[in-house]
Design an enzyme around this catalytic site. Structure first.
Site, PDB file in Angstrom:
ATOM      1  CB  ALA A 141      19.680 -61.608  22.665  1.00 27.58           C
TER       2      ALA A 141
ATOM      3  CD  GLN B 115      10.410 -67.289  16.865  1.00 21.73           C
ATOM      4  OE1 GLN B 115       9.637 -67.135  15.918  1.00 21.73           O
ATOM      5  NE2 GLN B 115      11.716 -67.316  16.696  1.00 21.73           N
TER       6      GLN B 115
ATOM      7  CG  ASP C 192      18.363 -61.616  18.599  1.00 26.08           C
ATOM      8  OD1 ASP C 192      18.579 -62.673  19.209  1.00 26.08           O
ATOM      9  OD2 ASP C 192      17.226 -61.241  18.266  1.00 26.08           O
TER      10      ASP C 192
ATOM     11  CG  ASN D  81      14.292 -58.171  16.947  1.00 26.89           C
ATOM     12  OD1 ASN D  81      14.742 -58.796  17.902  1.00 26.89           O
ATOM     13  ND2 ASN D  81      13.009 -57.989  16.769  1.00 26.89           N
ATOM     14  CE  LYS D  82      13.694 -64.710  15.601  1.00 22.00           C
ATOM     15  NZ  LYS D  82      14.714 -65.774  15.394  1.00 22.00           N
TER      16      LYS D  82
END
Length: 343
Positions: free
Chosen positions: A48, A201, A242, A252-253
């Site tokens: 972000a 990631q 994010d 978030n992810k």
């Protein structure tokens, strides 16, 4: 890290292509808002804060292009249409990370304040603002790191998810910035990195960052997180964000919500590290956050390899929402916020 996530070079924005890590270091050169938006959408740059910085430079690039119109005698104050179009194309690149919209609004506000300026003067002012956003992000991350490091014991094993490090910001990082700051403060800190399916990631980026810093890191499959907690091998979970809603719900992810539930079950603190620009007071709660759905191919395989049978569809939500009651504290550059977050 000696590698920069994004940099201004010879009149263009250069983005470290995170799709290529850890195999090679490659930069993608952007010379327009459209190219910057395409790079954000394609995950050349992600995280972000980094997306927000990139978008700011995208606006600056458009202003520089408009400044070239001086040679065609475009009057001052008549060059706003290009910036409006740049704003729209950048805003459409990814929907969940609020830092993107925060940075774009900040750039648009400056553009409106300078509406009467000549194109070259406006371009210089917007580039200066983009530089300022980048530098402020690094300062905020270091402050956040110091606040968060104080929460960790002298010897700590920290579980992370996705990548919330220098690669996700202009530098230092949010969640991994806390790990860096704790190490720099003399603490014995180790990282358990979830691989973070489907885009990996954690495996590709977090593990690589920690190797660059000589911080001990162990990579695990996402499904092993509960086992590691059950075995008493995790002292804290620290993640980025994010978007944080006004009530403290955290987007978030994907997979973050699962970790928060597991952490609560095992009595492990669950910390969220994010700059104030990630907190969105205009979003009342997590149910109001738009969750990006990414291409099915990211779940069905990776690059040339396909492991799912032909014809099987896949769902690929990029984020999930962790309810505020599962969050131990939110760590910002201004300090630590604890429940109730809506006060």
């Amino acid at each position: 890290m000696t590698v920069e996530t994004l940099r201004w070079q010879d009149g263009a924005l250069e983005l470290l292509d995170q799709r290529e890590l850890p195999a090679r270091i490659l930069y993608v050169r952007c010379t327009s808002a459209a190219e910057t938006a395409a790079a954000i959408r394609a995950m050349v740059v992600r995280g972000a804060p980094a997306i927000g910085c990139a978008a700011a430079y995208g606006m600056a690039l458009e202003a520089r292009a408009s400044a070239g119109a001086e040679e065609r005698a475009v009057p001052a104050g008549q060059h706003g249409a290009g910036l409006d179009a740049a704003f729209e194309v950048l805003a459409a690149s990814r929907p969940t990370a609020v830092n993107l919209f925060w940075a774009l609004e900040r750039m648009r506000r400056v553009a409106r304040e300078q509406a009467a300026a000549a194109p070259a003067a406006l371009a210089a002012r917007l580039l200066a603002e983009a530089h300022a956003i980048r530098e402020e992000d690094i300062v905020a991350n270091r402050a956040m790191g110091a606040h968060g490091a104080a929460l960790l014991p002298q010897r700590a094993v920290v579980m992370t998810h996705c990548n919330a490090g220098a690669l996700a910001t202009a530098g230092h990082g949010t969640a991994l910035g806390i790990v860096r700051s704790a190490r720099d403060a003399g603490k014995d800190v180790r990282v358990i990195a979830n691989e973070t399916r489907p885009y990996l990631q954690g495996a590709r980026l977090t593990a690589w960052e920690m190797k660059q810093e000589d911080i001990p890191v162990t990579l695990i499959a996402d499904a092993a997180a509960g086992h590691m907690m059950q075995q008493g091998r995790i002292d804290a979970v620290v993640v980025g964000a994010d978007r944080i809603a006004a009530n403290g719900d955290v987007a978030n992810k994907i997979g973050t919500y699962t970790l928060a539930v597991l952490a609560r079950r095992h009595g492990i603190p669950f910390y969220v590290a994010a700059p104030l620009s990630t907190i969105d007071p205009a979003t009342p709660s997590g149910k109001d956050i738009v969750i990006e759905e990414r291409p099915q191919d990211e779940v069905l395989g990776y690059r040339g390899l396909r492991w799912a049978p032909p014809g099987v569809p896949a769902a690929n939500p990029a984020f999930d929402v962790t309810p505020y009651e599962l969050v131990t504290a939110i760590i910002t550059e201004r300090g630590i916020v604890r429940p109730p977050f809506s006060r």
